[in-house]
Structure formats: structure tokens, C-alpha cells
Design a protein around this motif. Structure first.
Motif, short mmCIF file in Angstrom:
data_model
loop_
_atom_site.label_atom_id
_atom_site.label_comp_id
_atom_site.label_asym_id
_atom_site.label_seq_id
_atom_site.Cartn_x
_atom_site.Cartn_y
_atom_site.Cartn_z
N ASP A 142 2.82 1.65 -3.56
CA ASP A 142 2.06 2.08 -4.74
C ASP A 142 1.28 3.38 -4.53
O ASP A 142 0.48 3.78 -5.37
CB ASP A 142 1.15 0.97 -5.25
CG ASP A 142 -0.03 0.67 -4.36
OD1 ASP A 142 -0.33 1.46 -3.44
OD2 ASP A 142 -0.68 -0.37 -4.59
N GLY A 143 1.50 4.06 -3.41
CA GLY A 143 0.89 5.36 -3.18
C GLY A 143 -0.43 5.36 -2.44
O GLY A 143 -0.91 6.40 -2.03
N ARG A 144 -1.03 4.19 -2.27
CA ARG A 144 -2.30 4.15 -1.55
C ARG A 144 -2.13 4.46 -0.06
O ARG A 144 -3.08 4.85 0.61
CB ARG A 144 -3.00 2.80 -1.74
CG ARG A 144 -3.49 2.60 -3.18
CD ARG A 144 -4.15 1.27 -3.36
NE ARG A 144 -3.12 0.22 -3.29
CZ ARG A 144 -3.38 -1.08 -3.19
NH1 ARG A 144 -4.62 -1.51 -3.16
NH2 ARG A 144 -2.39 -1.95 -3.14
N GLY A 145 -0.93 4.30 0.45
CA GLY A 145 -0.66 4.62 1.85
C GLY A 145 -0.94 6.08 2.17
O GLY A 145 -1.42 6.40 3.25
N ASP A 146 -0.65 6.96 1.22
CA ASP A 146 -0.90 8.39 1.44
C ASP A 146 -2.40 8.67 1.56
O ASP A 146 -2.82 9.47 2.40
CB ASP A 146 -0.30 9.22 0.30
CG ASP A 146 1.22 9.22 0.33
OD1 ASP A 146 1.79 8.99 1.42
OD2 ASP A 146 1.83 9.43 -0.74
N VAL A 147 -3.19 8.00 0.75
CA VAL A 147 -4.65 8.16 0.83
C VAL A 147 -5.16 7.67 2.18
O VAL A 147 -5.98 8.32 2.83
CB VAL A 147 -5.35 7.39 -0.33
CG1 VAL A 147 -6.86 7.43 -0.17
CG2 VAL A 147 -4.93 7.96 -1.67
N ILE A 148 -4.63 6.54 2.63
CA ILE A 148 -5.04 6.01 3.93
C ILE A 148 -4.65 6.98 5.05
O ILE A 148 -5.44 7.26 5.94
CB ILE A 148 -4.42 4.61 4.15
CG1 ILE A 148 -5.05 3.61 3.16
CG2 ILE A 148 -4.61 4.15 5.59
CD1 ILE A 148 -4.35 2.27 3.09
N ARG A 149 -3.45 7.52 4.98
CA ARG A 149 -3.00 8.48 5.99
C ARG A 149 -3.91 9.72 6.03
O ARG A 149 -4.26 10.21 7.08
CB ARG A 149 -1.56 8.92 5.70
CG ARG A 149 -0.51 8.00 6.21
CD ARG A 149 0.89 8.57 5.91
NE ARG A 149 1.89 7.56 6.11
CZ ARG A 149 2.18 6.59 5.24
NH1 ARG A 149 1.56 6.52 4.08
NH2 ARG A 149 3.11 5.70 5.52
N LYS B 265 -7.08 9.96 5.03
CA LYS B 265 -8.45 9.65 5.45
C LYS B 265 -8.52 9.15 6.89
O LYS B 265 -9.45 9.49 7.62
CB LYS B 265 -9.09 8.63 4.52
CG LYS B 265 -9.34 9.19 3.15
CD LYS B 265 -10.10 8.23 2.27
CE LYS B 265 -10.34 8.91 0.94
NZ LYS B 265 -11.50 8.41 0.27
N PRO C 72 -0.59 2.63 6.76
CA PRO C 72 -0.91 1.21 6.63
C PRO C 72 -0.04 0.39 7.61
O PRO C 72 1.14 0.69 7.78
CB PRO C 72 -0.53 0.87 5.19
CG PRO C 72 -0.50 2.19 4.48
CD PRO C 72 -0.11 3.20 5.51
N LEU D 82 0.83 -1.20 0.00
CA LEU D 82 0.00 0.00 0.00
C LEU D 82 0.87 1.25 0.00
O LEU D 82 0.56 2.24 -0.69
CB LEU D 82 -0.94 0.00 1.21
CG LEU D 82 -2.05 -1.03 1.19
CD1 LEU D 82 -2.73 -1.10 2.55
CD2 LEU D 82 -3.05 -0.71 0.10
N ASP D 83 1.94 1.22 0.78
CA ASP D 83 2.84 2.37 0.82
C ASP D 83 3.61 2.52 -0.49
O ASP D 83 3.76 3.63 -1.01
CB ASP D 83 3.82 2.23 1.98
CG ASP D 83 3.43 3.08 3.16
OD1 ASP D 83 2.66 4.04 2.97
OD2 ASP D 83 3.88 2.77 4.27
#
Length: 150
Positions: A118-125, A127, A132, A115-116
Motif C-alpha cells: 500500500d506504499g507505506r513501505g517507501d515512507v518507512i524506507r 525515514k 518493512p 506495508l509495501d
């Protein structure tokens, strides 16, 4: 009208307990049972969901018996649980498809790291306000869906 009680059920990492409280907040009964800790591999921690459910029922009945009251005497029930421990139940049979993966289990470290990467970690952070991590239940559910047959 008979006296009413509050039941508190704490399904924790190592045990399940039920406490009954009277109107003044005094503990009138307490029953507790430990459950097995399952370590299939280093860093993996599991619990048997059926054992946990059986223990919840057992300690609740035990506390009621200790206080010599019935379920009709309970005005409210409070529940606590392990929060990020995750399990999947078969909707047809009602049986667990795998053991519960406990909150401190680290088998999903690759899922969290991906997740980190591929960039999805930033979205999780943004929201959730948290990075992650293996702690969270989403990765555990993903691991079960990808690794347990059926």
C-alpha cells in the motif's frame, strides 16, 4: 569506601547472564540461566516474559553472591536485550498479556508485506533506511493487539 563494581546484564535469545566487573575491568563473577524456546507453529518463536524476568533476578543475585557483594556495591548497571523481541504488559496487573514474540519470529510477514503493497513501505524506507520486515517490533505489537483477546 568499599570497592565498587559494574554489573552487566545480558538478556539474550537463549539465556540471561549477569557479569560483575571490578575497577580494572576484570570479571569477578558470572551467572547464567537458559530460558525455554517456545515454537507454537513453524516460523513462530516465543519466550515466556515471566521466566525471563525471574532469570534476570536470579542471575543478578547469583553473581552478587559469587562475588560476595551486595547491591550497594554496584556503581552502575549495563543492560543488553534482544532489541526487536516484543511483548505487551497489562498496565493494571503488570502481567504479560502474551508471550514475548522473538526477533526471529516470522508471523508478521503479512503485516510487513501489506506495508509495501500500500506504499507505506517507501515512507518507512525513507525515514528508517530499512524496508518493512518481520524483524521489527511494530508488527509484533500489532499482531498481539489484533490476535490476543482482551
Amino acid at each position: 569506601m568499599s570497592e565498587k563494581f559494574v554489573a552487566a546484564i545480558d538478556q539474550g535469545t537463549t539465556s540471561t547472564r549477569c557479569m560483575l566487573f571490578d575497577h580494572e575491568g576484570r570479571v569477578v563473577a558470572l551467572d547464567q540461566e537458559e530460558h525455554e524456546q517456545i515454537f507454537p507453529r513453524a516460523g513462530w518463536v516465543e519466550h515466556n516474559p515471566v521466566e525471563i524476568w525471574d532469570n534476570v533476578r536470579s542471575v543478578t543475585a547469583g553473581a552478587l553472591a559469587q562475588a560476595d557483594v551486595s547491591a550497594r556495591d554496584i556503581a552502575a548497571v549495563g543492560l543488553t536485550n534482544q532489541r526487536e523481541t516484543a511483548m505487551v504488559w497489562d498496565r493494571t496487573t503488570g502481567e504479560p498479556v502474551y508471550n514475548a514474540i522473538v526477533w526471529q519470529d516470522t508471523r508478521t510477514d503479512r503485516i510487513a508485506s501489506a506495508l509495501d503493497r500500500d506504499g507505506r513501505g517507501d515512507v518507512i524506507r525513507q525515514k528508517a533506511g530499512l524496508p518493512p520486515a518481520t524483524y521489527f517490533s511494530g508488527g509484533k505489537i500489532q499482531w498481539i493487539l489484533e490476535n490476543v483477546p482482551g
